[in-house]
Design a protein around this motif. Structure first.
Motif, PDB file in Angstrom:
ATOM      1  N   PHE A 189       0.812  -1.217   0.000  1.00  0.00           N
ATOM      2  CA  PHE A 189       0.000   0.000   0.000  1.00  0.00           C
ATOM      3  C   PHE A 189       0.845   1.267   0.000  1.00  0.00           C
ATOM      4  O   PHE A 189       0.426   2.303  -0.526  1.00  0.00           O
ATOM      5  CB  PHE A 189      -0.971   0.004   1.188  1.00  0.00           C
ATOM      6  N   LYS A 190       2.047   1.222   0.573  1.00  0.00           N
ATOM      7  CA  LYS A 190       2.878   2.433   0.615  1.00  0.00           C
ATOM      8  C   LYS A 190       3.336   2.850  -0.780  1.00  0.00           C
ATOM      9  O   LYS A 190       3.463   4.046  -1.064  1.00  0.00           O
ATOM     10  CB  LYS A 190       4.065   2.236   1.557  1.00  0.00           C
ATOM     11  N   LEU A 191       3.566   1.873  -1.663  1.00  0.00           N
ATOM     12  CA  LEU A 191       3.901   2.228  -3.044  1.00  0.00           C
ATOM     13  C   LEU A 191       2.725   2.896  -3.732  1.00  0.00           C
ATOM     14  O   LEU A 191       2.890   3.833  -4.525  1.00  0.00           O
ATOM     15  CB  LEU A 191       4.318   0.974  -3.827  1.00  0.00           C
ATOM     16  N   VAL A 192       1.505   2.435  -3.434  1.00  0.00           N
ATOM     17  CA  VAL A 192       0.292   3.048  -3.994  1.00  0.00           C
ATOM     18  C   VAL A 192       0.173   4.493  -3.520  1.00  0.00           C
ATOM     19  O   VAL A 192      -0.074   5.411  -4.313  1.00  0.00           O
ATOM     20  CB  VAL A 192      -0.958   2.241  -3.595  1.00  0.00           C
ATOM     21  N   LEU A 193       0.370   4.699  -2.221  1.00  0.00           N
ATOM     22  CA  LEU A 193       0.229   6.040  -1.658  1.00  0.00           C
ATOM     23  C   LEU A 193       1.367   6.958  -2.100  1.00  0.00           C
ATOM     24  O   LEU A 193       1.143   8.136  -2.388  1.00  0.00           O
ATOM     25  CB  LEU A 193       0.176   5.963  -0.126  1.00  0.00           C
ATOM     26  N   GLU A 194       2.582   6.442  -2.153  1.00  0.00           N
ATOM     27  CA  GLU A 194       3.721   7.243  -2.614  1.00  0.00           C
ATOM     28  C   GLU A 194       3.474   7.763  -4.022  1.00  0.00           C
ATOM     29  O   GLU A 194       3.766   8.929  -4.332  1.00  0.00           O
ATOM     30  CB  GLU A 194       4.995   6.399  -2.623  1.00  0.00           C
ATOM     31  N   ASN A 195       2.956   6.901  -4.888  1.00  0.00           N
ATOM     32  CA  ASN A 195       2.694   7.292  -6.264  1.00  0.00           C
ATOM     33  C   ASN A 195       1.740   8.477  -6.332  1.00  0.00           C
ATOM     34  O   ASN A 195       1.870   9.344  -7.202  1.00  0.00           O
ATOM     35  CB  ASN A 195       2.111   6.097  -7.025  1.00  0.00           C
ATOM     36  N   PHE A 196       0.809   8.531  -5.395  1.00  0.00           N
ATOM     37  CA  PHE A 196      -0.181   9.612  -5.385  1.00  0.00           C
ATOM     38  C   PHE A 196       0.370  10.881  -4.731  1.00  0.00           C
ATOM     39  O   PHE A 196      -0.285  11.918  -4.766  1.00  0.00           O
ATOM     40  CB  PHE A 196      -1.445   9.149  -4.662  1.00  0.00           C
ATOM     41  N   GLN A 197       1.568  10.790  -4.146  1.00  0.00           N
ATOM     42  CA  GLN A 197       2.167  11.946  -3.483  1.00  0.00           C
ATOM     43  C   GLN A 197       3.067  12.747  -4.425  1.00  0.00           C
ATOM     44  O   GLN A 197       3.624  13.774  -4.010  1.00  0.00           O
ATOM     45  CB  GLN A 197       3.010  11.498  -2.274  1.00  0.00           C
ATOM     46  N   THR A 367      -5.785   5.934 -13.498  1.00  0.00           N
ATOM     47  CA  THR A 367      -5.624   4.926 -12.445  1.00  0.00           C
ATOM     48  C   THR A 367      -5.199   3.583 -13.027  1.00  0.00           C
ATOM     49  O   THR A 367      -4.426   2.844 -12.399  1.00  0.00           O
ATOM     50  CB  THR A 367      -6.918   4.798 -11.626  1.00  0.00           C
ATOM     51  N   GLN A 368      -5.675   3.254 -14.221  1.00  0.00           N
ATOM     52  CA  GLN A 368      -5.183   2.047 -14.888  1.00  0.00           C
ATOM     53  C   GLN A 368      -3.682   2.146 -15.145  1.00  0.00           C
ATOM     54  O   GLN A 368      -2.927   1.179 -14.943  1.00  0.00           O
ATOM     55  CB  GLN A 368      -5.926   1.830 -16.207  1.00  0.00           C
ATOM     56  N   GLU A 369      -3.240   3.309 -15.593  1.00  0.00           N
ATOM     57  CA  GLU A 369      -1.805   3.528 -15.821  1.00  0.00           C
ATOM     58  C   GLU A 369      -1.030   3.446 -14.513  1.00  0.00           C
ATOM     59  O   GLU A 369       0.052   2.847 -14.451  1.00  0.00           O
ATOM     60  CB  GLU A 369      -1.593   4.884 -16.498  1.00  0.00           C
ATOM     61  N   ASP A 370      -1.601   4.047 -13.458  1.00  0.00           N
ATOM     62  CA  ASP A 370      -0.952   3.982 -12.145  1.00  0.00           C
ATOM     63  C   ASP A 370      -0.803   2.538 -11.667  1.00  0.00           C
ATOM     64  O   ASP A 370       0.224   2.157 -11.111  1.00  0.00           O
ATOM     65  CB  ASP A 370      -1.759   4.783 -11.113  1.00  0.00           C
ATOM     66  N   THR A 371      -1.855   1.742 -11.863  1.00  0.00           N
ATOM     67  CA  THR A 371      -1.806   0.342 -11.431  1.00  0.00           C
ATOM     68  C   THR A 371      -0.626  -0.379 -12.074  1.00  0.00           C
ATOM     69  O   THR A 371       0.124  -1.103 -11.407  1.00  0.00           O
ATOM     70  CB  THR A 371      -3.121  -0.379 -11.780  1.00  0.00           C
ATOM     71  N   MET A 372      -0.441  -0.144 -13.358  1.00  0.00           N
ATOM     72  CA  MET A 372       0.657  -0.802 -14.080  1.00  0.00           C
ATOM     73  C   MET A 372       2.018  -0.349 -13.551  1.00  0.00           C
ATOM     74  O   MET A 372       2.889  -1.185 -13.270  1.00  0.00           O
ATOM     75  CB  MET A 372       0.555  -0.504 -15.576  1.00  0.00           C
ATOM     76  N   ILE A 373       2.203   0.960 -13.371  1.00  0.00           N
ATOM     77  CA  ILE A 373       3.537   1.424 -12.948  1.00  0.00           C
ATOM     78  C   ILE A 373       3.826   1.047 -11.496  1.00  0.00           C
ATOM     79  O   ILE A 373       4.974   0.757 -11.147  1.00  0.00           O
ATOM     80  CB  ILE A 373       3.719   2.944 -13.190  1.00  0.00           C
ATOM     81  N   ILE A 374       2.799   1.015 -10.663  1.00  0.00           N
ATOM     82  CA  ILE A 374       2.998   0.622  -9.263  1.00  0.00           C
ATOM     83  C   ILE A 374       3.356  -0.857  -9.172  1.00  0.00           C
ATOM     84  O   ILE A 374       4.261  -1.244  -8.415  1.00  0.00           O
ATOM     85  CB  ILE A 374       1.738   0.936  -8.422  1.00  0.00           C
ATOM     86  N   GLU A 375       2.660  -1.686  -9.934  1.00  0.00           N
ATOM     87  CA  GLU A 375       2.964  -3.115  -9.912  1.00  0.00           C
ATOM     88  C   GLU A 375       4.364  -3.393 -10.447  1.00  0.00           C
ATOM     89  O   GLU A 375       5.087  -4.255  -9.930  1.00  0.00           O
ATOM     90  CB  GLU A 375       1.914  -3.893 -10.711  1.00  0.00           C
ATOM     91  N   ASN A 376       4.776  -2.655 -11.483  1.00  0.00           N
ATOM     92  CA  ASN A 376       6.140  -2.790 -11.986  1.00  0.00           C
ATOM     93  C   ASN A 376       7.152  -2.351 -10.934  1.00  0.00           C
ATOM     94  O   ASN A 376       8.225  -2.954 -10.787  1.00  0.00           O
ATOM     95  CB  ASN A 376       6.328  -1.955 -13.256  1.00  0.00           C
ATOM     96  N   ASN A 377       6.822  -1.291 -10.212  1.00  0.00           N
ATOM     97  CA  ASN A 377       7.669  -0.804  -9.125  1.00  0.00           C
ATOM     98  C   ASN A 377       7.858  -1.889  -8.061  1.00  0.00           C
ATOM     99  O   ASN A 377       8.974  -2.166  -7.601  1.00  0.00           O
ATOM    100  CB  ASN A 377       7.029   0.443  -8.521  1.00  0.00           C
ATOM    101  N   GLN A 378       6.738  -2.541  -7.687  1.00  0.00           N
ATOM    102  CA  GLN A 378       6.820  -3.591  -6.671  1.00  0.00           C
ATOM    103  C   GLN A 378       7.669  -4.773  -7.150  1.00  0.00           C
ATOM    104  O   GLN A 378       8.480  -5.309  -6.396  1.00  0.00           O
ATOM    105  CB  GLN A 378       5.418  -4.075  -6.304  1.00  0.00           C
ATOM    106  N   LYS A 379       7.492  -5.165  -8.399  1.00  0.00           N
ATOM    107  CA  LYS A 379       8.271  -6.286  -8.928  1.00  0.00           C
ATOM    108  C   LYS A 379       9.767  -5.988  -8.860  1.00  0.00           C
ATOM    109  O   LYS A 379      10.569  -6.834  -8.446  1.00  0.00           O
ATOM    110  CB  LYS A 379       7.869  -6.573 -10.377  1.00  0.00           C
ATOM    111  N   GLY A 380      10.154  -4.780  -9.259  1.00  0.00           N
ATOM    112  CA  GLY A 380      11.565  -4.418  -9.213  1.00  0.00           C
ATOM    113  C   GLY A 380      12.089  -4.315  -7.794  1.00  0.00           C
ATOM    114  O   GLY A 380      13.240  -4.680  -7.505  1.00  0.00           O
ATOM    115  N   LEU A 381      11.233  -3.856  -6.909  1.00  0.00           N
ATOM    116  CA  LEU A 381      11.634  -3.669  -5.517  1.00  0.00           C
ATOM    117  C   LEU A 381      11.907  -4.998  -4.807  1.00  0.00           C
ATOM    118  O   LEU A 381      12.633  -5.046  -3.817  1.00  0.00           O
ATOM    119  CB  LEU A 381      10.536  -2.886  -4.799  1.00  0.00           C
ATOM    120  N   LEU A 382      11.336  -6.090  -5.331  1.00  0.00           N
ATOM    121  CA  LEU A 382      11.566  -7.407  -4.729  1.00  0.00           C
ATOM    122  C   LEU A 382      12.927  -7.993  -5.091  1.00  0.00           C
ATOM    123  O   LEU A 382      13.353  -8.985  -4.510  1.00  0.00           O
ATOM    124  CB  LEU A 382      10.461  -8.380  -5.164  1.00  0.00           C
TER     125      LEU A 382
END
Length: 414
Positions: A189-197, A367-382
């Protein structure tokens, strides 16, 4: 030393959080109790449950809350937990019921939460002691808020006070839902919120959104005041000062509200601003043309956009003619959900006054675009190769968010 404090010692201001903050299940569990459950969370609008017996279920993390309109027309919130042996009661997301009947042993509860029937119980069983457990609930201008703390939450009137004027002007109490969409997101959730900041990513990742708004606005105000270098922000504010002055003359609230020092110490993070959309656009639509009839107390279209943030989990964007409610929900360490709810004037008629696709387009595609970039962010972060990166000058609000998060994680339990 707690895990949180152990991880926090490795954090460097001006960089992103260390990897463990996004992957550790123990940290996530602590965050839910210390951060999420302590907030007044905007969850929906009263027009979703118009008639007695109408209900919906709000779910986040391990909690499930029944929000229902009683026979007395009062809206209440209850934990979706049978007081017999703990089964979930409402299994559908929404509906209408005269009685809430547990599917396990058929204990039944009224829409006011009172236990009405429990078969074959001992002689000394007192039904009045086994009503549904209440969840804190408040309603302001049709917006439904809950607080998941098991203790007494912050006074709601104090919480909502700095935001009342702008919300009341848009008159959300006299609006209705015309669309809702959910965006499951495989990310912390923090990646979701960060993206909106931050709007550092907007010109690159959101071409539709960036085309609607003036370029200077995207750069300086896309994520709120203070997220771009001070000199550039001052130039933009000077440029729009005649527009703001005109709002003032018309009695339209357009003052920016930034959280106070006292509020920050209490773990609050409220925000309001109002600016022109730009490019001569009258509404936040693909064409820039109005999408519906005027909402609230507006007498004409001035092309303004109001941003209202209750906390990082709950915010609204309002144009002259519609509003968008943003509900950010953490579900598990690596799963979140974003829900968008669009509002229009309660008297507006579909096909005559508005077209749903016009109203939803910008924030749906964004928001669809955000979903894609956030999920990509999470994958890289792992990845084992991940190390915290340096934040740009356009991402200062991310550091502000981290400080709010750290404050809440370290506040004494109420």
């Amino acid at each position: 030393m707690s895990l949180f404090n152990q991880y926090k010692k490795t954090y460097q201001e001006g960089k992103t959080l260390p990897q463990n903050f996004y992957t550790d299940e123990n940290i996530f569990s602590e965050e839910m109790k210390s951060v999420y459950f302590q907030q007044w969370l905007m969850v929906d609008h009263v027009s979703r449950i118009k008639e007695p017996g109408n209900y919906f279920v709000f779910e986040a993390e391990k909690e499930s809350i029944i929000i229902i309109r009683g026979r007395d027309n009062e809206i209440r919130a209850f934990y979706n937990v049978c007081t017999h042996r703990g089964s979930r009661i409402c299994l559908d997301e929404e509906g209408s019921k005269n009685l809430l009947v547990c599917p396990y042993h058929a204990w039944s509860f009224s829409s006011e939460g009172k236990l009405k029937a429990a078969r074959h119980m001992p002689d000394d069983f007192v039904k009045e002691d086994y009503g549904l457990k209440k969840c804190h609930l408040q309603i302001f201008e049709g917006l439904i808020f809950i607080n998941l703390s098991m203790d007494t939450p912050m006074d709601f009137d104090e919480f909502i006070a700095p935001l009342k004027e702008i919300i009341s002007f848009h008159n959300t109490g006299r609006s209705k839902i015309v669309s809702r969409k959910k965006y499951p997101t495989k990310a912390n959730f923090k990646l979701v919120l960060e993206n909106f900041q931050e709007c550092y990513h907007c010109s690159n990742a959101h071409p539709e959104f960036s085309a609607v708004h003036e370029k200077d606005w995207v750069y300086t105000m896309g994520a709120g005041l203070g997220t771009a270098p001070e000199k550039d922000t001052e130039e933009y504010l000077k440029k729009i000062s005649p527009w703001l002055e005109d709002c003032k003359k018309k009695g339209i609230p357009s003052e920016t509200y930034l959280e106070t020092e006292d509020g920050l110490k209490q773990g609050l993070n409220r925000y309001v601003d109002r600016t022109p959309i730009g490019n001569g656009h009258l509404s936040q639509t693909k064409s820039g043309k109005p999408a519906s009839k005027l909402m609230g107390k507006f007498k004409d279209f001035d092309g303004g956009l109001s941003q209202v943030s209750f906390n990082p989990f709950s915010c609204c964007y309002f144009t002259n003619d519609f509003g968008v409610m943003f509900v950010f929900k953490p579900n598990s360490t690596l799963e979140s959900e974003v829900e968008l709810i669009w509002l229009v004037n309660e008297d507006a008629k579909e096909g005559h006054d508005f077209n749903v696709d016009d109203i939803t387009f910008i924030w749906d595609v964004t928001t669809q675009e955000d979903t894609m970039i956030i999920e990509n962010n999470q994958k890289g972060l792992l990845s084992q190769s991940f190390t915290p990166g340096v934040l740009s000058e356009n991402e200062s609000a991310v550091t502000y968010f981290y400080n709010w998060y750290f404050t809440n994680m370290q506040l004494p339990s109420s």
